[in-house]
Motif scaffolding. Structure first.
Motif, PDB file in Angstrom:
ATOM      1  N   ASN A   1       0.861  -1.191   0.000  1.00 28.12           N
ATOM      2  CA  ASN A   1       0.000   0.000   0.000  1.00 28.12           C
ATOM      3  C   ASN A   1       0.889   1.229   0.000  1.00 28.12           C
ATOM      4  O   ASN A   1       1.808   1.315   0.810  1.00 28.12           O
ATOM      5  CB  ASN A   1      -0.866   0.066   1.272  1.00 28.12           C
ATOM      6  CG  ASN A   1      -1.839  -1.086   1.353  1.00 28.12           C
ATOM      7  OD1 ASN A   1      -2.834  -1.125   0.636  1.00 28.12           O
ATOM      8  ND2 ASN A   1      -1.542  -2.024   2.222  1.00 28.12           N
TER       9      ASN A   1
ATOM     10  N   GLY B   1       0.630   5.737  -1.163  1.00 25.17           N
ATOM     11  CA  GLY B   1      -0.029   6.818  -1.882  1.00 25.17           C
ATOM     12  C   GLY B   1       1.011   7.656  -2.610  1.00 25.17           C
ATOM     13  O   GLY B   1       2.168   7.716  -2.199  1.00 25.17           O
TER      14      GLY B   1
ATOM     15  N   ALA C   1      -0.965   5.123   2.334  1.00 25.71           N
ATOM     16  CA  ALA C   1      -2.190   5.034   1.533  1.00 25.71           C
ATOM     17  C   ALA C   1      -3.433   5.240   2.394  1.00 25.71           C
ATOM     18  O   ALA C   1      -4.479   5.638   1.891  1.00 25.71           O
ATOM     19  CB  ALA C   1      -2.254   3.683   0.838  1.00 25.71           C
TER      20      ALA C   1
ATOM     21  N   GLU D   1      -2.365   8.909   5.057  1.00 26.73           N
ATOM     22  CA  GLU D   1      -1.799   9.960   4.198  1.00 26.73           C
ATOM     23  C   GLU D   1      -0.662  10.742   4.829  1.00 26.73           C
ATOM     24  O   GLU D   1      -0.256  11.787   4.326  1.00 26.73           O
ATOM     25  CB  GLU D   1      -2.883  10.918   3.698  1.00 26.73           C
ATOM     26  CG  GLU D   1      -3.922  10.201   2.847  1.00 26.73           C
ATOM     27  CD  GLU D   1      -4.753  11.145   2.001  1.00 26.73           C
ATOM     28  OE1 GLU D   1      -4.779  12.342   2.332  1.00 26.73           O
ATOM     29  OE2 GLU D   1      -5.340  10.683   1.013  1.00 26.73           O
TER      30      GLU D   1
END
Ligand code: ZN
Length: 132
Positions: A88, A90, A104, A107
């Motif tokens: 995972n 972001g 992810a 944040e």
């Protein structure tokens, strides 16, 4: 932790890697410092020492795009060969030709950066947690 930056002009955070690296790769799974989100499985990344100034961690993803945010020099990273090597993660919008990596789920970030040209990602050892 012992003092490791007395010889340095800039602040460099150093993590003791002795028990974290096995055969040049991450021995333990990597998770977010703030939530249980798993970022990397064990043996998914190569250990690299390169110096890179990364903006300080923030909880607000939008702020990562703000280039005036203070940076700290980091020099220990897990290098991930492509973005599918993550469990995972972001990605921020592109900032100065690269993308910053964030958790992810919560944040928090940046935990590292992604270079679109080489497709390589680098995750700072000092900004994640190792599950040992
Ligand atoms: Zn998180």
């Amino acid at each position: 932790m012992e003092d490791t930056d007395s010889q340095e002009s800039s602040k460099v955070v150093t993590v003791n890697i002795e028990d974290l690296v096995k055969d040049g790769r991450n021995k333990y799974p990597v998770v977010c410092v703030r939530c249980p989100s798993r970022i990397l499985n064990s043996n998914a990344a190569d250990y690299k020492e390169i110096e890179f100034p990364l903006p300080l961690m923030t909880l607000a993803k939008d702020k990562i795009r703000n280039e005036t945010i203070d940076k700290e020099n980091l020099n220990q990273f897990w290098m991930v060969a492509d973005k599918y090597g993550f469990e995972n993660v972001g990605f921020s919008n592109t900032v100065s030709g690269l993308k910053y990596l964030t958790c992810a789920d919560c944040e928090i970030g940046p935990i590292g950066w992604f270079d679109p040209a080489s497709q390589l990602s680098y995750v700072s050892l000092s900004r994640i947690k190792h599950l040992s």
